[in-house]
Scaffold this active site. Sequence first.
Site, PDB file in Angstrom:
ATOM      1  N   TYR A  51     -17.785  -4.833  -4.831  1.00  0.00           N
ATOM      2  CA  TYR A  51     -16.631  -4.541  -5.693  1.00  0.00           C
ATOM      3  C   TYR A  51     -16.295  -3.062  -5.583  1.00  0.00           C
ATOM      4  CZ  TYR A  51     -14.345  -8.010  -8.519  1.00  0.00           C
ATOM      5  OH  TYR A  51     -13.510  -9.010  -8.932  1.00  0.00           O
ATOM      6  N   GLU A  53     -13.045  -1.545  -6.930  1.00  0.00           N
ATOM      7  CA  GLU A  53     -11.735  -1.276  -7.558  1.00  0.00           C
ATOM      8  C   GLU A  53     -11.477   0.226  -7.602  1.00  0.00           C
ATOM      9  OE1 GLU A  53     -11.794  -3.146 -11.383  1.00  0.00           O
ATOM     10  OE2 GLU A  53     -11.174  -5.077 -10.577  1.00  0.00           O
ATOM     11  N   ASP A 197      10.374  -3.397   5.637  1.00  0.00           N
ATOM     12  CA  ASP A 197       9.249  -4.321   5.777  1.00  0.00           C
ATOM     13  C   ASP A 197       9.112  -4.629   7.272  1.00  0.00           C
ATOM     14  OD1 ASP A 197       7.557  -6.477   5.907  1.00  0.00           O
ATOM     15  OD2 ASP A 197       8.500  -7.584   4.268  1.00  0.00           O
ATOM     16  N   THR A 223       2.383  -6.321   7.414  1.00  0.00           N
ATOM     17  CA  THR A 223       1.150  -7.102   7.510  1.00  0.00           C
ATOM     18  C   THR A 223       0.322  -6.438   8.602  1.00  0.00           C
ATOM     19  OG1 THR A 223       1.980  -8.559   9.247  1.00  0.00           O
ATOM     20  CG2 THR A 223       2.350  -9.275   6.970  1.00  0.00           C
ATOM     21  N   LYS A 226       0.034  -9.670  12.463  1.00  0.00           N
ATOM     22  CA  LYS A 226       1.051 -10.226  13.372  1.00  0.00           C
ATOM     23  C   LYS A 226       0.965  -9.458  14.690  1.00  0.00           C
ATOM     24  CE  LYS A 226       3.531 -12.023   9.407  1.00  0.00           C
ATOM     25  NZ  LYS A 226       4.745 -12.039   8.569  1.00  0.00           N
ATOM     26  N   ARG A 232      -6.048 -10.747   8.769  1.00  0.00           N
ATOM     27  CA  ARG A 232      -4.987 -11.114   7.832  1.00  0.00           C
ATOM     28  C   ARG A 232      -4.975 -10.126   6.677  1.00  0.00           C
ATOM     29  NH1 ARG A 232      -1.867 -15.089   7.693  1.00  0.00           N
ATOM     30  NH2 ARG A 232      -2.872 -15.732   9.615  1.00  0.00           N
TER      31      ARG A 232
END
Length: 432
Positions: A51, A53, A197, A223, A226, A232
């Site tokens: 974790y 954060e 984008d 992203t 691609k 991903r």
Amino acid sequence: MDDLRTQDPDLYSIIQREIDRQNDGLELIASENFVSKAVLQAMGTPLTNKYAEGRPGKRYYGGCEVVDEAEVLAQERAKKLFDADWVNVQPHSGATANHAIYLSMMEPGDRLLGLDLAHGGHLTHGSPVNFSGILYDAHFYGVEQDTGRIDMDKVRDKAKAVQPKMLSVGASAYSRDFDFATFRAIADEVGAILWVDMAHPAGLIAADLLNDPLPHAHVVSTTTHKTLRGPRGGMLLVGNDTENPFGKTWKSGKPKMISELLDSAVFPGVIGGPLMHVIAAKAVAFGEALESGFVDYQQRVIENAQAMAEAFVERGYGVISGGTDNHLMLIDLRSKGLTGKEAEALLGEADITVNKNMVPYDTESPFVTSGIRVGTPALTTRGFGPDEFRHVVDLIDRVLSKRDSEGARELVRREVFVLTEQFPLYDHSVLA
Ligand SMILES: *Cc1c(COP(=O)(O)O)cnc(C)c1O
């Protein structure tokens, strides 16, 4: 703790079969690619347990000093790759990255102007079924029916009429380059934020083969899976960080840098704990993209797409806008009397994977469509060149022109197998 094969044979066999499917078929989905073994290895590590954060050096949990190094490495490599002032590598996906942009820049009900989904845009650019169209007042520009291209004068007229708070640029099915400088001029004329984008062409942009949005946009999202060929995931970038000129101050009331607004929007605004194993894999992929072979790969992606588009035109298929500047093209199947849904299913039987796609001014529904979208990034990664892509168009044409012949599909399927065998992808040791 046993290994996967002995502990969970059911799931092990599902993964084996998916590896076989990827190995033995022709992957033409324009948004997909094949990552390296190094990227897969980074993802399959105990970094998933952590974790973290917050941001490197400013975490809400102890024990983050090692994963901090992984995230800083990913940030530094991404900044170098895109010549950015600032990046955030934590968004879990492209949609999550976009969500953070809206949260940082827009109040519910504010006006957005983006590319119509039916003309190649993306759900997150204001579609009525997506949060972006539900929470914000979305308006759209499109492409011209005769050219299949965006007409910048029409975008300017639309922007003047709509007076959007944010102007978005980017697409998932547009085969031409964007004029980001003119988009910025229009945004300035109407006092709008310019958001680009680049989810699809990010790899081509990193290789300097298409116009670069970073000098022009206030904020850029992408992203990483691609054309960029990473795991991903999503990412936010700012080319020239400035104090936010649009007044939003986040919660504190103090003016903020655009980067600070975006950081707060990612966390705590949108995500909880970042996926540290995926961030590590992003670092690996950005490292690969900084190597000289990457530019060569992206050049071949474009060369292959152009060879493919020509071959489709020669066989009488309608290619929207007549060709491509990037890694993909939209094929209008109406001249062949087929819908996108039928074509996707027929090609699927021959182990050729494409997706049905609306064409501009489509008269069919999104579930049927008049077109298919095809792209070259994945098969170019396997080593396919222009000759192989022309062969692929021939195989597609044989399936689509003999739609009543199961035998024709079976013959093509066997040829696909022979072709893919010549360009090995993954061996089963990737599951070791
Ligand atoms: C793919 C894509 C996205 C969404 O990315 P996900 O990782 O699937 O959420 C957003 N915008 C554009 C333009 C895209 O092509």
